[in-house]
Motif scaffolding. Structure first.
Motif, PDB file in Angstrom:
ATOM      1  N   ASN A   1       8.414   3.409   4.803  1.00 37.92           N
ATOM      2  CA  ASN A   1      10.122   2.987   4.489  1.00 37.92           C
ATOM      3  C   ASN A   1      10.736   3.997   4.011  1.00 37.92           C
ATOM      4  O   ASN A   1      11.899   4.029   3.729  1.00 37.92           O
ATOM      5  N   ALA A   2       9.361   4.831   3.538  1.00 35.17           N
ATOM      6  CA  ALA A   2      10.671   6.762   2.985  1.00 35.17           C
ATOM      7  C   ALA A   2      10.789   7.565   4.051  1.00 35.17           C
ATOM      8  O   ALA A   2      12.111   8.462   3.587  1.00 35.17           O
TER       9      ALA A   2
ATOM     10  N   TYR B   1       2.819   1.207   2.869  1.00 34.61           N
ATOM     11  CA  TYR B   1       4.636   0.453   2.663  1.00 34.61           C
ATOM     12  C   TYR B   1       5.877   1.762   2.354  1.00 34.61           C
ATOM     13  O   TYR B   1       7.010   2.008   3.050  1.00 34.61           O
ATOM     14  N   VAL B   2       5.339   2.615   1.419  1.00 33.21           N
ATOM     15  CA  VAL B   2       6.014   3.694   0.600  1.00 33.21           C
ATOM     16  C   VAL B   2       6.662   4.473   1.948  1.00 33.21           C
ATOM     17  O   VAL B   2       7.628   4.687   2.009  1.00 33.21           O
ATOM     18  N   LYS B   3       5.675   4.720   2.603  1.00 33.51           N
ATOM     19  CA  LYS B   3       5.546   6.551   3.673  1.00 33.51           C
ATOM     20  C   LYS B   3       6.389   6.072   4.952  1.00 33.51           C
ATOM     21  O   LYS B   3       6.895   6.244   5.306  1.00 33.51           O
TER      22      LYS B   3
ATOM     23  N   SER C   1       0.934  -1.466   0.048  1.00 30.74           N
ATOM     24  CA  SER C   1       0.024   0.081  -0.111  1.00 30.74           C
ATOM     25  C   SER C   1       0.494   1.278  -0.127  1.00 30.74           C
ATOM     26  O   SER C   1       1.912   1.030  -0.349  1.00 30.74           O
ATOM     27  N   TYR C   2       0.060   2.205  -0.055  1.00 25.69           N
ATOM     28  CA  TYR C   2       0.798   3.503  -0.290  1.00 25.69           C
ATOM     29  C   TYR C   2       1.882   4.041   1.405  1.00 25.69           C
ATOM     30  O   TYR C   2       3.064   4.275   1.165  1.00 25.69           O
TER      31      TYR C   2
END
Lengths: 408, 408
Positions: free
Chosen positions: B403-404, B399-401, B396-397
């Motif tokens: 890990n970024a 995950y990116v949020k 999902s979004y």
């Protein structure tokens, strides 16, 4: 027309698959996609010696079967027909029949042998091709208004945000040899040959076995060294067509300019591979990973691919976070036996790990470096002489957005 | 206390690592993290036979080295000390020394041999442990106010959104045997042992070699069959401690209740593995993939892992898109040699592929099914008798949020 030089190789401004003598191209909207161009071709005045590399996915799409069989007949083709928007994969006997129909219909209108037409498709899996639309498109595609490499380059795209093309020139036997290329690819991209569509044309004169060897060697250094998301598609292929129109002496490994030709082919392939990685779905950055000091080139490649494929490395770079722990972590699980205590890592000009231990680094400076569009990561294993380079992209919100709603 | 039964195995309501006789646990905030608990322990009244499995990542963190060496001495430990927020990985000699200091300081306060303390860490890589804070935490951790399995379960978390625990009971030789477990894990999760921290306690009496065999067998079916993001961490391990307090006859493969014990251990491990997958970073759904009809179990597992690891499958499920093409694509690149024309795929109760070809399906219905929180994918290869199950989550979004920006 020539603007950039790279030693003896000149990069042609706006060069493309029609830069080599005797090649034309075009594209049309036939209705597979709602609005954008979706059917394209490349044509050579004369049958061209052609080599191909194909996906290793066991669910190989129908057009790949047809194209491979056709090239096997006498290692020549004269035209490539590509549709986008529908992959003609997992479509059974009907799909195979449709791929053959695409071939024969286009051969008929060109007035050439059926097996001189290569066909390929890219797009959604498991849906029959809309053959009436494609047949209609084939009837129109050779009209003057649909001709041009730019139209071809657009007609092969799916989720790509832009066209991908290049051409180079070099001199062999006093003749100018051109090598041009076009590619598509944005998702389902992973280093496992073949991970996208790549079309390379050249007017060089070269026999099949040499052309095949060259393609294979170059592919392992370029197209097989990129990753967007770790998924290897059912449809991907790279074809290189050599029509001999430049009239050089036939290229063999003994020809004094063999390595120059290989270098030219590499420049084209590497450029296309990097254009694909940079245009990875949702990507905001191109990441280049150089691995040096490996015991052998296979190990260097495996480590480069592990780093470039790591979701955690990709999200860290998206977030401009100099989180080198994720880079060494990927080195550690790559499957290559290395001594962790010798591994050094540099992000751009900044050393972050020296022989397995954190370097003093100014985190704000490295973070600033990561705000750039082109990120270089350099890993020195310090345990041998072999090296490799891999390319990928960051993982952003848009990757999720694009792929959570691509089909529906 | 017993509420659910599974044949001869009872799942204990709110069961945890202290359900087996003779185990206590606790956790404290020592200051590695800003606010949350970050130091936890499990303690057995008597030395417990202990088996462990450890990450295959070559950059193995310092505490794993210390714990493995300690268990090797006489295959027993009595306590586990865990810190979260800092992985003590890529920290060189200092890291090793710090791990030993954690061990000796906790052993001193417990009054047991140094090598009876297992240590483990999870969190950021490449930063030295704040040892003063940890030493201070060790001084306080045994105080009554810091005791309780709930505090231990919280103290081991990083990006997890919730605790993960379970306990089961079964009867052997007329004695009630309990098996309890706790786990943490949310990112850097991939089927390559070991992919998280798992702590299993039991009051069963069992010798080391049998315990190790049991753990290895179960791990391959449970913890090694989950993936969140394809990254295998430097720190992960699973420990199982058996203190013999239930006073059954020593369990061996010849014991009539051996298979019951194995089943109990499997229920605990599978539950923890699924709790980890469900709590994958940013996950909104648990995905279970059953692969049947494989020639051998290794092939079934590899295909299950390929599907569960595919970013494209994961994003499609996040987007409730019945894009089965991505599922068969993952089967095709899994590396397992199969006949694509025999493969059938079912999403929940809906057949989407039959023998390599699309089934008639009501797309709206399948989409509705995918809106659920628990998604089942069933792949029948129709070419053998072997089967395997893998678990993962959607991408999902968030995950990116997560890990970024995890580290900075």
């Amino acid at each position: 027309m020539q603007v950039m030089t790279n030693g003896n190789i000149t990069i042609v401004k706006d060069g493309n698959v029609t830069t080599p003598i005797g090649f034309t191209a075009g594209g049309v909207h036939c209705g597979i996609k709602r609005k954008r161009l979706d059917l394209g071709y490349v044509y050579s005045d004369v049958p061209a010696t052609t080599a191909g590399v194909y996906t290793t996915n066991l669910f190989q799409a129908a057009p790949l079967v047809v194209t491979q069989k056709s090239i096997e007949i006498d290692q020549k083709i004269q035209a490539i027909l590509v549709n986008s928007g529908n992959a003609n994969a997992c479509t059974g006997d009907q799909g195979l029949q449709d791929a053959y129909t695409m071939q024969t219909e286009f051969a008929k209108i060109l007035g050439i042998k059926d097996h001189y037409v290569a066909v390929t498709s890219t797009g959604v899996i498991g849906v029959p091709l809309p053959m009436e639309k494609i047949k209609e498109g084939i009837q129109q595609i050779l009209q003057e208004e649909h001709s041009g490499a730019d139209l071809f380059q657009k007609a092969i795209l799916t989720t790509d945000t832009g066209i991908k093309n290049i051409a180079v020139q070099l001199e062999i036997d006093g003749k100018i040899i051109s090598i041009g290329g076009a590619a598509k690819g944005s998702g389902m991209i992973h280093p496992n040959m073949a991970t996208m569509l790549g079309f390379i044309t050249t007017d060089a004169k070269i026999d099949y076995s040499e052309l095949w060897d060259a393609l294979k060697q170059i592919t392992n250094q370029t197209f097989n060294m990129i990753s967007v998301d770790g998924d290897s598609s059912t449809n991907d292929m790279v074809l290189v067509m050599a029509n001999g129109k430049a009239e050089n002496k036939t290229l063999t490994k003994e020809h004094p300019s063999w390595s120059l030709f290989i270098e030219g082919l590499k420049v084209v392939s590497e450029s296309l591979a990097k254009q694909i990685a940079r245009d990875g779905e949702g990507a905001t950055k191109l990441i280049e990973v150089n691995v040096a000091g490996a015991e052998n080139v296979e190990g260097a490649r495996a480590i480069g691919k592990a780093i470039i494929s790591s979701n955690l490395v990709k999200t860290a770079i998206y977030g401009t976070d100099p989180n080198w722990g994720r880079i060494v972590c990927a080195v550690g699980y790559s499957g290559v036996l290395i001594d962790p205590n010798r591994v050094s890592v540099t992000i751009g000009p900044y050393q972050v790990v020296e022989k397995g231990l954190p370097s003093q680094m100014d985190e704000a400076e490295v973070k600033k470096y990561l705000e750039q569009e082109n990120i270089h990561i350099y890993v020195d294993l310090n345990q041998g002489e072999a090296a490799a380079t891999a390319w990928g992209c960051d993982l952003s919100y848009d990757y999720v957005k694009i792929n959570a709603s691509y089909r529906t």
